[in-house]
Design an enzyme around this catalytic site. Structure first.
Site, PDB file in Angstrom:
ATOM      1  N   ASP A 147      45.463  26.461  23.444  1.00  0.00           N
ATOM      2  CA  ASP A 147      45.772  27.870  23.194  1.00  0.00           C
ATOM      3  C   ASP A 147      45.798  28.166  21.685  1.00  0.00           C
ATOM      4  O   ASP A 147      45.558  27.283  20.857  1.00  0.00           O
ATOM      5  CB  ASP A 147      47.121  28.175  23.870  1.00  0.00           C
ATOM      6  N   ASP A 173      44.586  38.021  28.090  1.00  0.00           N
ATOM      7  CA  ASP A 173      44.918  37.502  29.425  1.00  0.00           C
ATOM      8  C   ASP A 173      44.576  38.479  30.553  1.00  0.00           C
ATOM      9  O   ASP A 173      44.740  39.683  30.421  1.00  0.00           O
ATOM     10  CB  ASP A 173      46.412  37.184  29.504  1.00  0.00           C
TER      11      ASP A 173
END
Ligand code: GLA
Length: 388
Positions: A148, A203
């Site tokens: 990430d 997201d």
């Protein structure tokens, strides 16, 4: 002479290290990830239940083989040697034991960390520990790393991800490297030799067209994929984020549309629903072998949007052996009547027979006009196979 040999070997060293593991992810990776349903509510007990459910439901057999533990698996701090440690209460047997368990059940073991100083949920990130962490992952039997981009500060994206790539390669255990930098610095332009997949957006959310500060429904994610198709191929995929198929917030039609479009995009298929509790209808979507075959087609070409009219999008994906997948998507809130003249689909060359991949039915030759009702937020997905 001796000196020269040593020098030339040293000169080669960075070149040898500077690569990702080749021959992994020849088709888009498929699996299941904890995040979309469970966020931080994860434990080794949950992972084992999910592994059993993936097997019992036929998902594993359908191709879902990477079981990926997302954020919140770690303890709050590294140990005194700087090693990563799992949360001792939720993962009491440790990650090596969990990896062994997953391998014994026929899965590949995936884990999550972050290229910055902290993960998005605030756990220890990898920055400055890349080579140490890569050895840890190798010792646990990790096969897939999602990396990430939270808390990256002023770090440079390509350089930071290359460091982790080199660390994984040096550790020596083949790992699928999944970059999760949200498309911030256009990884499709630089990550082909760094990772096997890269997120292209913020997201996904379990809805058709809702929007959060940083997240959005699949309709908007889809829109952001337009034009990226040329950057994907075997071993290097655009990742429009994990599946919300079967999650509360999507109707069945929306789940089917989301799944079909992700197959058209040659997207990694990372299921994110509670597989223990899914309905038969959701199971049928996630395991439809003919839809999955579009995603996993060996030619490895990402589909593209051929046309967009109000209420009607047409997506096309070239397949091996001269075949094509075509997906009609109704993005409007009203039902529409499809009327498509086959001759207008200019990418088609020659004669084809048509199969409906959701009805699982042959529809005959692609001649004249294709007519069908198409409900709101739903799709019709067809495979066209050349006829001699
Ligand atoms: C980011 C990622 C998500 C998920 C969370 C975990 O938001 O994009 O996919 O991994 O972090 O905290």
């Amino acid at each position: 002479m001796k000196k020269m040999v040593v020098l030339s070997i040293l000169a080669l060293a960075p070149v040898l290290l500077a690569q990702k593991f080749e021959k992994l992810a020849a088709t888009p990776p498929m699996g299941w990830n904890t995040w979309n349903t469970f966020q931080g509510r994860i434990s080794e007990a949950l992972i084992k239940e999910m592994a059993e459910a993936l097997i019992a439901s036929g998902m594993q057999k359908a191709g879902y083989r990477y079981l990926v533990i997302d954020d919140v698996w770690e303890a709050k701090e590294r140990d005194s040697q700087g090693n990563l440690v799992p949360d001792p209460e939720r993962f009491p047997s440790g990650m090596k034991a969990l990896g062994d368990y997953l391998h014994s059940k026929g899965f590949q073991f995936g884990i999550y960390n972050d290229a910055g100083t902290k993960t998005c949920a605030g756990y220890p990130g990898g920055r400055g520990h890349e080579f140490q962490d890569a050895l840890t992952y190798a010792s646990w039997g990790v096969d897939y790393l999602k990396y990430d981009w939270c808390s990256h500060g002023t770090a440079n994206g390509p350089e930071t991800y290359k460091t982790m790539r080199d660390a994984l390669y040096t550790a020596g255990r083949p790992v699928v490297f999944s970059l999760c930098e949200w498309g911030d610095t256009k990884p499709w332009l630089w990550a082909k030799d760094v990772g096997h997949l890269w997120r292209t957006t913020g997201d996904i959310m379990p809805c058709f067209d809702c929007q959060g500060a940083y997240s959005m429904g699949f309709k908007y994610i889809l829109e952001l994929q337009v034009g990226l198709e040329e950057y994907a191929g075997p071993g290097h995929w655009n990742d429009p984020d994990m599946l919300e198929v079967g999650n509360p917030g999507l109707t069945l039609a929306e789940s089917r549309a989301h799944f079909s479009l992700w197959c058209m995009l040659a997207a990694p298929l990372m299921a994110g629903n509670d597989v223990r509790k899914m309905t038969e209808e959701v199971r049928a979507i996630l395991t439809n072998p003919e839809a999955i075959a579009i995603d996993q087609d060996p030619l490895g070409k990402e589909g593209y949007r051929f046309m967009k009219h109000p209420g009607k999008q047409i997506w096309a994906k070239e397949l091996a052996n001269g075949a094509w997948a075509v997906c009609f998507f109704n993005d409007s809130d009203e039902a529409v009547q499809l009327r498509i003249d086959w001759s207008n689909l200019s990418f088609l060359k020659g004669s084809y027979r048509v199969r409906d991949l959701w009805q699982r039915k042959d529809l005959g030759a692609a001649t004249g006009e294709f007519r069908a009702p198409l409900p709101s937020h739903d799709v019709i997905m067809l495979k066209l196979t050349p006829m001699p």
